[in-house]
Write a protein that holds these residues in place. Structure first.
Motif, PDB file in Angstrom:
ATOM      1  N   ALA A 140      87.744  56.374  22.584  1.00  0.00           N
ATOM      2  CA  ALA A 140      87.594  56.849  23.587  1.00  0.00           C
ATOM      3  C   ALA A 140      86.725  56.023  24.768  1.00  0.00           C
ATOM      4  O   ALA A 140      85.765  55.246  24.721  1.00  0.00           O
ATOM      5  CB  ALA A 140      86.431  58.247  23.360  1.00  0.00           C
ATOM      6  N   ALA A 141      86.977  56.547  25.956  1.00  0.00           N
ATOM      7  CA  ALA A 141      86.350  56.010  27.218  1.00  0.00           C
ATOM      8  C   ALA A 141      85.149  57.166  27.469  1.00  0.00           C
ATOM      9  O   ALA A 141      85.415  58.013  28.471  1.00  0.00           O
ATOM     10  CB  ALA A 141      87.263  55.999  28.290  1.00  0.00           C
ATOM     11  N   VAL A 142      84.144  56.928  26.796  1.00  0.00           N
ATOM     12  CA  VAL A 142      82.975  57.507  27.194  1.00  0.00           C
ATOM     13  C   VAL A 142      82.051  57.321  28.404  1.00  0.00           C
ATOM     14  O   VAL A 142      81.878  56.013  28.661  1.00  0.00           O
ATOM     15  CB  VAL A 142      81.891  57.797  25.731  1.00  0.00           C
ATOM     16  N   ALA A 143      81.588  58.423  29.175  1.00  0.00           N
ATOM     17  CA  ALA A 143      80.912  57.993  30.155  1.00  0.00           C
ATOM     18  C   ALA A 143      79.864  57.353  29.973  1.00  0.00           C
ATOM     19  O   ALA A 143      78.913  57.391  28.965  1.00  0.00           O
ATOM     20  CB  ALA A 143      80.671  59.295  30.932  1.00  0.00           C
ATOM     21  N   ASP A 144      79.166  56.582  30.864  1.00  0.00           N
ATOM     22  CA  ASP A 144      78.053  55.937  30.794  1.00  0.00           C
ATOM     23  C   ASP A 144      76.859  56.539  31.242  1.00  0.00           C
ATOM     24  O   ASP A 144      75.691  56.466  30.640  1.00  0.00           O
ATOM     25  CB  ASP A 144      77.741  54.296  31.394  1.00  0.00           C
ATOM     26  N   VAL A 145      77.056  57.570  32.280  1.00  0.00           N
ATOM     27  CA  VAL A 145      75.972  57.963  32.989  1.00  0.00           C
ATOM     28  C   VAL A 145      76.728  59.638  33.250  1.00  0.00           C
ATOM     29  O   VAL A 145      78.058  59.875  33.119  1.00  0.00           O
ATOM     30  CB  VAL A 145      75.581  57.724  34.203  1.00  0.00           C
ATOM     31  N   ARG A 146      75.769  60.578  33.068  1.00  0.00           N
ATOM     32  CA  ARG A 146      76.234  61.773  33.677  1.00  0.00           C
ATOM     33  C   ARG A 146      74.893  62.529  34.641  1.00  0.00           C
ATOM     34  O   ARG A 146      73.792  62.083  34.914  1.00  0.00           O
ATOM     35  CB  ARG A 146      76.250  62.704  32.240  1.00  0.00           C
ATOM     36  N   PRO A 147      75.336  63.750  35.306  1.00  0.00           N
ATOM     37  CA  PRO A 147      74.380  64.144  36.197  1.00  0.00           C
ATOM     38  C   PRO A 147      73.253  64.683  35.470  1.00  0.00           C
ATOM     39  O   PRO A 147      73.170  65.367  34.438  1.00  0.00           O
ATOM     40  CB  PRO A 147      75.364  65.406  36.948  1.00  0.00           C
ATOM     41  N   ALA A 148      72.235  64.515  35.858  1.00  0.00           N
ATOM     42  CA  ALA A 148      70.826  64.701  35.646  1.00  0.00           C
ATOM     43  C   ALA A 148      70.563  66.632  35.597  1.00  0.00           C
ATOM     44  O   ALA A 148      69.948  66.697  34.632  1.00  0.00           O
ATOM     45  CB  ALA A 148      69.449  64.229  36.068  1.00  0.00           C
ATOM     46  N   ARG A 149      71.341  67.014  36.468  1.00  0.00           N
ATOM     47  CA  ARG A 149      71.309  68.554  36.467  1.00  0.00           C
ATOM     48  C   ARG A 149      72.693  68.936  36.710  1.00  0.00           C
ATOM     49  O   ARG A 149      73.533  68.347  37.578  1.00  0.00           O
ATOM     50  CB  ARG A 149      70.263  68.965  37.715  1.00  0.00           C
ATOM     51  N   VAL A 150      72.894  69.947  36.082  1.00  0.00           N
ATOM     52  CA  VAL A 150      74.306  70.705  36.367  1.00  0.00           C
ATOM     53  C   VAL A 150      73.979  72.189  36.681  1.00  0.00           C
ATOM     54  O   VAL A 150      73.473  72.806  36.001  1.00  0.00           O
ATOM     55  CB  VAL A 150      75.036  70.813  34.739  1.00  0.00           C
ATOM     56  N   ALA A 151      74.921  72.268  38.049  1.00  0.00           N
ATOM     57  CA  ALA A 151      74.680  73.716  38.629  1.00  0.00           C
ATOM     58  C   ALA A 151      75.443  74.454  37.715  1.00  0.00           C
ATOM     59  O   ALA A 151      76.501  74.489  37.048  1.00  0.00           O
ATOM     60  CB  ALA A 151      75.333  73.701  39.989  1.00  0.00           C
ATOM     61  N   ALA A 152      74.999  75.867  37.541  1.00  0.00           N
ATOM     62  CA  ALA A 152      75.698  76.904  36.814  1.00  0.00           C
ATOM     63  C   ALA A 152      76.731  77.505  37.580  1.00  0.00           C
ATOM     64  O   ALA A 152      77.714  78.293  36.898  1.00  0.00           O
ATOM     65  CB  ALA A 152      74.543  77.748  36.326  1.00  0.00           C
ATOM     66  N   THR A 153      76.639  77.427  38.897  1.00  0.00           N
ATOM     67  CA  THR A 153      77.939  78.071  39.721  1.00  0.00           C
ATOM     68  C   THR A 153      78.318  76.891  40.568  1.00  0.00           C
ATOM     69  O   THR A 153      77.441  76.062  40.947  1.00  0.00           O
ATOM     70  CB  THR A 153      77.404  79.293  40.438  1.00  0.00           C
ATOM     71  N   LYS A 154      79.458  77.066  40.993  1.00  0.00           N
ATOM     72  CA  LYS A 154      80.112  75.960  41.928  1.00  0.00           C
ATOM     73  C   LYS A 154      79.384  76.097  43.234  1.00  0.00           C
ATOM     74  O   LYS A 154      78.965  76.928  44.052  1.00  0.00           O
ATOM     75  CB  LYS A 154      81.383  76.677  42.592  1.00  0.00           C
ATOM     76  N   LEU A 155      79.011  74.819  43.388  1.00  0.00           N
ATOM     77  CA  LEU A 155      78.256  74.418  44.623  1.00  0.00           C
ATOM     78  C   LEU A 155      78.803  74.569  45.953  1.00  0.00           C
ATOM     79  O   LEU A 155      80.103  73.897  45.965  1.00  0.00           O
ATOM     80  CB  LEU A 155      77.706  72.809  44.725  1.00  0.00           C
ATOM     81  N   PRO A 156      78.600  75.271  47.053  1.00  0.00           N
ATOM     82  CA  PRO A 156      79.420  74.898  48.385  1.00  0.00           C
ATOM     83  C   PRO A 156      79.268  73.557  49.019  1.00  0.00           C
ATOM     84  O   PRO A 156      78.421  72.761  48.425  1.00  0.00           O
ATOM     85  CB  PRO A 156      78.371  75.964  49.223  1.00  0.00           C
ATOM     86  N   LYS A 157      80.481  73.124  49.569  1.00  0.00           N
ATOM     87  CA  LYS A 157      80.483  71.819  49.993  1.00  0.00           C
ATOM     88  C   LYS A 157      79.304  71.240  50.575  1.00  0.00           C
ATOM     89  O   LYS A 157      78.765  70.176  50.612  1.00  0.00           O
ATOM     90  CB  LYS A 157      81.740  71.532  50.795  1.00  0.00           C
TER      91      LYS A 157
END
Length: 402
Positions: free
Chosen positions: A279-296
């Protein structure tokens, strides 16, 4: 598949139309293909159709009774490297299970010694009859016979259930494996745990950090292992629907993120003999994940990131005494030195170094090339070819290590 001699036996079922695609594809791949039709098969697809697609004569029972220097069934049986029976009907299945030979097709199969791929197709109630299942199990006691399908789905009779013949792409892949191995099940009794595909690390419910990995290499690894007799568990990132359809007989576990993949791989590792991290696993990920879609307008201009735990290193640390741990190193430029460094740094038994910056060798391609390296520094080149060929070459390499 070029230079292989493949004999295709077609019995009388509506699924015979799918076999036209198989024959055409093999002929275009420069294999020598000859076709035998039973009398009932000719009611569905003509002898002329198959002879045209194969660029070779197609044979019927009328040819069986024609005077020849050598009996036709002996000649064809000795000629074939691999046989495909598709569709395999209940009638032909029953005959082969008891060694009955009353037409050209059954006589030829009994007069041959090559591996035979069985692709049954019939109505669900027919398939589930106790007599048919007894014949199916009896035939598979013979190591010559290899099974593909049947799958479940909507049948020609509008019944939904098991009995659907395997798709042409599945049959072509299995035939390629049989041509490579000669039908040997040298991985029988082994449990393989394989990862494939890219991971998606979410920013919010609709956005993610990802990569272009398609999972084709891991699917080829899983298919080749199953064709060689292994039990396979495949942990995969998001895959296209057409690829998911190629996983018949393989235990597939969806793991869209690195965290899910780590949990699945480490959870199934204790039962595995060989663990292959393709698998091509990500090296990094967002430190925070928003629970709802963020407006642009609220998307951060600087996205805080954190490292993803190293799955293959964790697998190597947790290895069991009997296990081989294998990694992949997708590289640009010079591929061997960084792959060897990765192998040593992460405590692997072997690594596959493959270039992703060469023609027909990157993400999404059906073709690839690689250098196989073991912990002792031995190297083996896998020249440009299909990902299925690389999978088989890797298993040959690992078999020598085990």
């Amino acid at each position: 598949m070029g230079s292989q001699r493949i004999l295709v036996g077609v019995s009388g079922g509506i699924a015979a139309y799918k076999v036209c695609e198989v024959v055409s594809a093999m002929a275009q791949a420069e294999a020598e293909v000859r076709v035998i039709l039973t009398q009932s098969a000719q009611a569905f697809v003509s002898e002329l159709t198959f002879s045209t697609l194969a660029r070779q004569p197609a044979y019927t029972d009328a040819d069986f009774w024609t005077a020849r220097p050598r009996p036709l069934h002996i000649e064809l049986g000795e000629w074939a490297d691999v046989c495909l029976l598709a569709p395999l009907t209940a009638n032909t299945l029953g005959k082969l299970a008891v060694g009955q030979a009353d037409n050209l097709l059954t006589n030829t199969i009994l007069a041959s010694t090559c591996p035979v791929l069985l692709a049954p197709a019939m109505n669900t109630d027919m398939w589930q009859q106790a007599a048919v299942q007894r014949s199916w199990q009896q035939l598979q006691l013979d190591s010559r016979y290899h099974a593909i399908g049947p799958g479940a789905g909507r049948l020609a009779c509008d019944r939904v259930g098991p009995g659907r013949m395997a798709e042409p792409s599945e049959m072509l892949t299995f035939l390629t494996s049989l041509s490579y191995t000669g039908g040997q099940r040298d991985l029988a009794g082994k449990q393989l745990l394989i990862s494939t595909g890219g991971t998606r690390e979410p920013i919010d419910p609709v956005r993610f950090i990802g990569n272009p990995a398609t999972g084709r290499m891991g699917i080829a690894l899983a298919q080749a292992a199953r064709h060689r007799g292994a039990q396979v568990t495949l942990v995969h990132g998001p895959l296209e629907a057409e690829l998911l359809q190629q996983l018949g007989g393989i235990c597939a576990i969806a793991a869209p993120t690195a965290a899910a993949m780590a949990q699945a791989m480490l959870g199934h590792q204790p039962q595995a003999d060989w663990v292959i991290m393709a698998a091509a696993v990500a090296d990094v990920r967002p430190a925070r994940v928003a629970a709802t879609k963020l407006p642009k307008s609220e998307l951060p201009s600087d996205l805080p990131l954190e490292p993803v735990p190293d799955i293959v290193a964790a697998l190597a640390t947790a290895r069991q005494p009997q296990q081989l741990i294998v990694g992949f190193a997708a590289q640009t430029g010079e591929i061997v030195p960084p792959a060897k460094a990765k192998l040593i740094r992460k405590g692997l038994d072997a690594i596959v170094a493959n270039p992703v910056d060469r023609p027909s060798s990157g993400f999404g391609s059906n073709q690839t090339q690689a250098v196989l390296i073991d912990r002792a520094g031995r190297q083996r080149i896998s020249p440009p070819g299909s990902k299925l060929e690389l999978a088989h070459r890797l298993y040959d390499f690992l078999r020598d290590l085990a």
